[in-house]
Design an enzyme around this catalytic site. Sequence first.
Site, PDB file in Angstrom:
ATOM      1  NE  ARG A  44      -0.729   1.955   3.543  1.00 37.84           N
ATOM      2  CZ  ARG A  44       0.357   2.690   3.767  1.00 37.84           C
ATOM      3  NH1 ARG A  44       1.506   2.145   4.139  1.00 37.84           N
ATOM      4  NH2 ARG A  44       0.307   3.993   3.601  1.00 37.84           N
ATOM      5  CD  GLN A 182      -4.078   2.131   6.753  1.00 36.28           C
ATOM      6  OE1 GLN A 182      -4.816   2.492   7.672  1.00 36.28           O
ATOM      7  NE2 GLN A 182      -4.533   1.894   5.539  1.00 36.28           N
ATOM      8  CG  ASP A 223      -3.883   7.486  -1.571  1.00 39.38           C
ATOM      9  OD1 ASP A 223      -3.356   6.380  -1.746  1.00 39.38           O
ATOM     10  OD2 ASP A 223      -4.021   8.005  -0.450  1.00 39.38           O
ATOM     11  CG  ASN A 233      -3.973  11.414   2.175  1.00 41.59           C
ATOM     12  OD1 ASN A 233      -3.270  10.599   1.584  1.00 41.59           O
ATOM     13  ND2 ASN A 233      -3.760  11.732   3.438  1.00 41.59           N
TER      14      ASN A 233
END
Length: 326
Positions: A44, A182, A223, A233
């Site tokens: 990722r 994360q 992203d 994002n």
Amino acid sequence: MRTIDWRDDHIVAVDQTALPDAVRMLDIHTVAELTDAIRRLAIRGAPALGVAGALGAALAAREPADVCRRQVEALRQARPTAVNLAWGVDRAMRRLPEGPAAVLAEALGILDEDVRANRALAARGADWLLAHGAARLNVQTHCNAGGLACVEWGTALGVVRALHERGALGRVYVDETRPLLQGSRLTTWELARLGIEHTLVVDSAGPSVLARGLADAVLVGADRIAANGDVINKIGTYPLALAAARAGIPFVVAAPESTLDPDSPTGQDVEIEIRDGAEIVHMGQIRTAPAGTPTLNLAFDLTPADLVTAIVTEHRVIHPAKGERP
């Protein structure tokens, strides 16, 4: 340690679902294995996905033409919001008429470029923050935009590393980043390894960290960045941008040029990935909501350009809130 690399004719990558408990490497020999690793977030992070897409194209290029096409399309769609994935696939596949070796050469070039690009944007981001703030900064970040999200350096956390190396970093406030944590699983692991002081907070406390004056800037990755400067994002980024505007502190996005998407006029034109609701009704193996609870598991959110103080890339600094466009 590289998050993703090419070794002995296959892909090797850190399994990010195993962290922080274990550093486990994946050996990936097929596009199907790679696509699965991306979908379940073992691989990722936008820049890492760009590299993964390119290396996956190198795997697909070995196959007959019809198989190659099917594999490449499945790979491109594995994470629809992150533009780097399709960018990496498409850039490597443009070399296909020259043969599989040319596709691999392009992919390896993208891999090495990622390291150089992120080191450059990290230095530029640190320069910008120090020119627009105190000589020593506390920052707040969201999700993971460190070496684990790239090849080996980082975007937002790359800027943090650059500040740390200059003795200009105080403390990093890390949002946990629901639903898959994360921030708490990956970002804190990276910061601890780097010897950087940090404090973990729950996502809903993020705006209060800024309201209390504990951070001097918000620093995040992206992203996808639309042509008008809107930023896509990890979900939970938008509230931080609102809080930063209210607190009067910079909201800074660190991302390579490959994350800029001129084909998306605004953030409203970007498909937002909706993930399996099981991720938000469980914490690990523990159920946190009654069975059958309806969910809306948005993976990303949109931060409008007028809330983005600066976008830092390896080549430039863009100021969307002042009307500048990528």
